[in-house]
Design an enzyme around this catalytic site. Structure first.
Site, mmCIF file in Angstrom:
data_model
loop_
_atom_site.group_PDB
_atom_site.id
_atom_site.type_symbol
_atom_site.label_atom_id
_atom_site.label_comp_id
_atom_site.label_asym_id
_atom_site.label_seq_id
_atom_site.Cartn_x
_atom_site.Cartn_y
_atom_site.Cartn_z
ATOM 1 N N ASN A 152 6.780 7.615 -2.863
ATOM 2 C CA ASN A 152 5.417 7.128 -3.064
ATOM 3 C C ASN A 152 4.428 8.293 -3.153
ATOM 4 O O ASN A 152 3.358 8.162 -3.727
ATOM 5 C CB ASN A 152 5.009 6.191 -1.924
ATOM 6 C CG ASN A 152 5.040 6.876 -0.580
ATOM 7 O OD1 ASN A 152 5.957 7.633 -0.275
ATOM 8 N ND2 ASN A 152 4.043 6.634 0.227
ATOM 9 N N SER A 200 9.686 -4.645 -1.063
ATOM 10 C CA SER A 200 8.584 -5.447 -0.519
ATOM 11 C C SER A 200 7.782 -6.014 -1.682
ATOM 12 O O SER A 200 7.476 -5.295 -2.639
ATOM 13 C CB SER A 200 7.611 -4.573 0.288
ATOM 14 O OG SER A 200 8.154 -4.202 1.515
ATOM 15 N N CYS A 326 -4.736 16.151 7.919
ATOM 16 C CA CYS A 326 -5.938 15.657 8.572
ATOM 17 C C CYS A 326 -6.003 14.139 8.581
ATOM 18 O O CYS A 326 -6.559 13.536 9.469
ATOM 19 C CB CYS A 326 -7.159 16.187 7.844
ATOM 20 S SG CYS A 326 -8.282 17.011 8.945
#
Lengths: 396, 326
Positions: A152, A200, A326
Site C-alpha cells: 500500500n 477486505s 512523525c
C-alpha cells in the site's frame, strides 16, 4: 474542492454497492434456519458466493470464508500454522517480507513469542522481494511463505506466480495478502497459484467490516473463531453479515468490470499527476511504473517532512498519507519505504497519492496547484533544503 | 486500555490554536546574515540540531549583543512536521531579549506551556512532545558557540525526562521528600514522564537507558534499607523511638515493658496476658492483647487493669499506643 487520495488505506463506497447494502439489510433471517425466513437469505448468499467465486476464479472445491477483514484472514492463515506447531508439528518456520502490513507482521511477532521462527526477506530498489533470498531461506522446517501482492505504501507489485512456483517446488504452503489487489488488477487465484488469499471489501469501494479468505481445497485450516457449525461449516462461526457479504460480492463484481477503466483512465490520470509532480525540482518517485499499482504515486519532496506536507494539504481539503515517522503512533518511519534501499530521511519525506476510479482530472489539477504552493511554503521554512545557501552565508 | 483509548484520537485535533497558528504562519521564521549582525553591532550565531533521518531538524539564528550578552534577534528554519515548526517558532521567540545564560534555561516544557491556549490543556498530545524536545538542545548548541565552549559543559548530563528536563537527582529528591511509593504519584508530583511518557517504563515511544519505575524502585529500596539501618543503630544506642522501630523491635519493646512492669502485678493475682498483634493505625499503634488465667474473667480487664497496662506502655514507649483486649 475535496480530494480524497488515500485510497490504498480505504475507499468511499460505490453507489451501486451502497444500494445492494441498503436493500439487503432487511433480509434478516439467519441462513441456517429451517423455516422459510431463511430461504431469501440463502438465495442472497448463494448469489453473493457465485459472484465471489467468479470474481477471483476459485473452483467449487475451494473455500471462500467470509471474514471481517484482511487482518482477520491473515491471522487465520498464520495461526493455522501456529496451532499446528503448538500441537507438535516440526514445521516451526514462516517466511515473509519486510514489505508486509502490520496485519502480517504483528501475528508473526506473536508466533515468534510462542516459539516459532520467522524470516523476513528484503526488497530490492524497485521494491520487489528478492526471490533468490526467499528460496534460500526455505528449510525443511518451513511451514508457510506469506508475501503480499502489492504494498500500500510503495505500490510495488510482487511476482506472485514466481513465488508460488518456488513454494510449490519446496512443498511449502503459500499465502498472499491481497488487500491491494482486487479492483486494481485482475485476480485469478488458480493462475496465481496461491493456497490462501485474503482481502477486505472496503479497499475496493465495498463496506467496512467484511472481507474474505480463499482457501484452496486440501490445505490446512484451523478456525480462529469457534462456534456453531451451521455457518460456513464452522470454519468461521458467528452469524453472517448478510448484507455486508452481498455488498462485498457486488463490489468484487464491479471491481472486475471497472478494471479496464482503471487500467486506462485512472492510470492515465496517475501518470499525469506523477509527470507534473516530477517537474517540481528535487522530487523523487519510487518503484518503476511497470511494477507499481496503477493508482499510486509515492514521492518525496526533498527538504519537506511528510506530515508537514499533509497538514498543508489537509488545509486545502486534500487527503493524503505519508511514510513519515512523525505521523505514526510508534514514531518509526516507514520500514517499507526504507526497504527500497532509501534512507530514513527519504521515508520521512515520502507522501503517497492514491487515486481511485472516482478521481477526476479537475481534482488532480487542483492537487497539483496546491502541492506546488505547499512545496514552496515548506521549503521556505526548511533548513535542510536551503542548507547550501545558509552555510555559505555563515562562512562569509 | 479503557473507554477513552478505544477510538484512536487524531493528534491534529489535539493541537492548541497557538500551535496551529504558528504551523501556518510562523512568526520567527527566517535567517540572519553577517550583514544583519554587522548592522546591529551583534555577533551572529547559527546553530543546528537534529537530522532529517530523525524526522526533525532545526537551525537557530541568533544576533547577540556582545556587551550585554543579550539575544537581540532570534529566528529559525526547520525540517519537521507542523509541531516541530510551531515549537521551533515559539522557542526562537522566547529567546529574544534574554541573556545567553538565561536562554539556556529555556526548557521544552516552557516552550510547550507557552503554546497552550489555556494553562491546563497541553498544547500538543503526548506523542508529539518529541517534536518540541529539540528546543533545549539547539539553544545549548547556540549558547556553546557563543561562549566558545563545548556543548557538554553546559549540559546537564543526568536528564531522565527529556520533555520536562528532570534530572535523576531531582526525581530522587522528590521521592524522598514526598515519600512517594507509586509511579502515578511520582509522575504527578514531578511532571517527569507526564508528556511523551517514554521515560516512565520500557515499551514507550522511545527506548531509554533509565526509566522512572527503576529509579523509584531503587530509591524505595534504598529508603527501606536506610530505615532498617537507622532502626538497628538507634536500638543499639538505646535511642530507638517506638515509631521508628521495626515490627520485631516493637514486639520486643512491648514484651520488655510488660515483663518488667505489668506481668508481675498480674501474676500476683493468678493471671497473665499475651500480645497477639501490633498494628499501625496512624497516628495510633494498636496493641492487641489476650488475658490469661484469672485475668480472663476479671471484671477490671476492660477497665482499671486495661488502663494501667495502656498507661504504662504510653509512658514507657509511645503516647499513641492503644491497648485492645481481644
Amino acid at each position: 474542492m475535496e480530494v480524497y487520495l488515500d485510497n490504498n488505506s480505504t475507499t468511499p463506497i460505490d453507489p451501486k454497492v451502497k444500494d445492494v447494502y441498503i436493500q439487503t439489510i432487511e433480509k434478516y433471517g439467519n441462513v441456517n434456519v429451517i423455516y422459510n425466513k431463511g430461504i431469501e437469505t440463502r438465495a442472497l448468499l448463494n448469489e453473493a458466493y457465485d459472484k465471489m467465486y467468479a470474481a477471483i476464479n476459485a473452483s467449487d472445491e475451494d473455500d471462500i470464508i467470509v471474514t471481517s477483514s484482511t487482518t482477520e484472514g491473515n491471522n487465520i492463515v498464520i495461526k493455522t500454522f501456529l496451532h499446528a506447531f503448538l500441537k507438535g508439528s516440526p514445521k516451526n518456520h514462516v517466511i515473509s517480507t519486510v514489505a508486509e502490513h502490520s496485519s502480517i507482521k504483528s501475528p508473526l511477532k506473536y508466533c515468534k513469542d510462542m516459539g516459532m521462527e520467522v524470516t523476513y526477506i528484503g526488497t530490492d530498489s524497485k521494491g520487489l522481494v528478492k526471490l533468490d533470498e526467499l528460496e534460500a531461506a526455505i528449510t525443511d522446517k518451513t511451514a508457510l511463505i506469506s508475501v503480499l501482492i502489492a504494498s500500500n505504501e510503495t505500490g510495488a507489485i510482487q511476482d506472485i506466480k514466481a513465488i508460488s512456483a518456488i513454494a510449490k517446488k519446496h512443498g511449502v504452503y503459500f499465502h498472499s495478502d491481497g488487500a491491494q489487489a482486487i479492483g486494481k488488477m485482475a485476480v485469478d487465484v488458480q493462475d496465481l497459484g496461491v493456497d490462501y488469499f485474503t482481502w477486505s471489501a472496503h479497499k475496493f469501494h465495498g463496506p467496512k467490516g467484511v472481507g474474505g479468505i480463499f482457501v484452496k481445497a486440501g490445505v490446512p485450516y484451523t478456525p480462529l473463531i469457534h462456534g456453531a457449525k451451521n455457518v460456513m461449516g464452522g470454519k468461521r462461526a458467528g452469524s453472517l453479515y448478510n448484507n455486508g457479504v452481498a455488498a462485498m460480492a457486488t463490489a468484487m463484481e464491479i471491481a472486475n468490470i471497472n478494471l479496464s477503466f482503471f487500467d486506462h483512465t485512472t492510470r492515465a490520470l496517475r501518470d499525469y499527476l506523477e509527470e507534473e509532480l516530477l517537474k517540481i525540482p528535487d522530487t523523487k518517485s519510487y518503484v518503476p511504473k511497470e511494477h507499481r499499482l496503477k493508482n499510486l504515486v509515492a514521492m518525496s519532496f526533498r527538504g519537506i517532512e511528510g506530515e508537514a506536507m499533509l497538514w498543508d494539504m489537509n488545509m486545502n481539503t486534500i487527503y493524503l498519507s505519508t511514510g513519515s515517522s512523525c505521523s505514526s503512533e510508534d514514531l518509526e518511519s516507514s520500514a517499507v519505504v526504507e526497504a527500497l534501499g532509501e534512507k530514513t530521511e527519504i521515508a520521512n519525506a515520502t507522501v503517497m497519492f492514491a487515486l481511485s476510479k472516482f478521481t477526476t482530472k479537475e481534482q488532480i489539477d487542483y492537487v497539483l496547484e496546491k502541492v506546488k504552493a505547499t512545496v514552496e511554503r515548506l521549503r521556505g521554512i526548511s533548513m535542510t533544503y536551503a542548507k547550501q545557501e545558509a552555510f555559505s552565508v555563515h562562512l562569509h | 486500555m479503557a473507554r477513552n483509548d478505544l477510538v484512536t484520537g487524531n493528534v491534529w485535533e489535539q493541537y492548541s490554536k497557538k500551535v496551529q497558528e504558528r504551523m501556518n504562519n510562523p512568526k520567527a521564521l527566517g535567517e540572519f546574515t553577517q550583514a544583519d549582525a554587522d548592522a546591529q553591532g551583534a555577533k551572529l550565531i547559527v546553530a543546528d540540531f537534529g537530522a532529517e533521518s530523525c524526522g526533525d531538524a532545526v537551525r537557530l539564528f541568533w544576533l547577540v549583543d556582545p556587551k550585554t550578552d543579550t539575544i537581540i534577534g532570534s529566528k529559525f528554519k526547520s525540517f519537521g512536521c507542523g509541531t516541530a515548526i510551531a515549537s521551533s517558532d515559539a522557542m526562537a521567540e522566547l529567546c529574544i531579549g534574554r541573556r545567553v545564560d538565561d536562554a539556556i534555561h529555556i526548557t521544552n516544557t516552557e516552550v510547550e506551556a507557552f503554546l497552550r491556549d489555556d494553562p491546563d490543556t497541553p498544547a500538543v498530545p503526548p506523542q508529539k512532545m518529541h517534536c518540541s524536545v529539540m528546543a533545549y538542545d539547539v539553544i545549548l548548541e547556540a549558547a556553546a558557540q557563543y561562549k566558545g565552549v563545548e556543548r557538554s559543559e553546559l549540559e546537564n548530563q543526568d536528564i531522565v525526562c527529556e520533555c520536562a528536563r528532570m534530572t535523576r537527582k531531582e526525581i530522587v529528591d522528590a521521592i524522598r521528600e514526598h515519600n512517594i511509593s507509586d509511579i502515578e504519584t511520582l509522575v504527578k508530583t514531578t511532571k517527569a514522564g507526564s508528556y511523551c511518557k517514554s521515560c516512565v517504563r520500557p515499551g514507550g515511544h522511545e527506548e531509554r537507558s533509565v526509566y522512572l519505575v527503576d529509579i523509584l524502585a531503587q530509591t524505595r529500596d534504598k529508603m527501606d534499607h536506610e530505615r532498617l539501618e537507622d532502626a538497628a543503630n538507634a536500638s543499639l544506642m538505646g535511642k530507638a523511638t517506638f515509631d521508628k522501630m521495626t515490627i520485631v523491635q516493637r514486639i520486643k519493646a512491648v514484651d520488655g515493658i510488660i515483663d518488667e512492669y505489668i506481668r508481675p502485678m498480674l501474676v500476683m493475682d493468678g493471671g497473665d496476658m499475651e500480645i497477639i498483634d501490633i498494628k499501625e493505625n496512624m497516628p495510633y499503634f494498636d496493641i492487641y492483647i489476650r488475658y490469661l488465667g484469672a485475668c480472663s474473667s476479671c471484671a477490671t480487664g476492660s477497665t482499671g487493669t486495661l488502663y494501667a497496662i495502656e498507661n504504662t506502655l504510653k509512658q514507657k514507649l509511645d503516647e499513641n499506643i492503644r491497648v485492645l483486649p481481644v
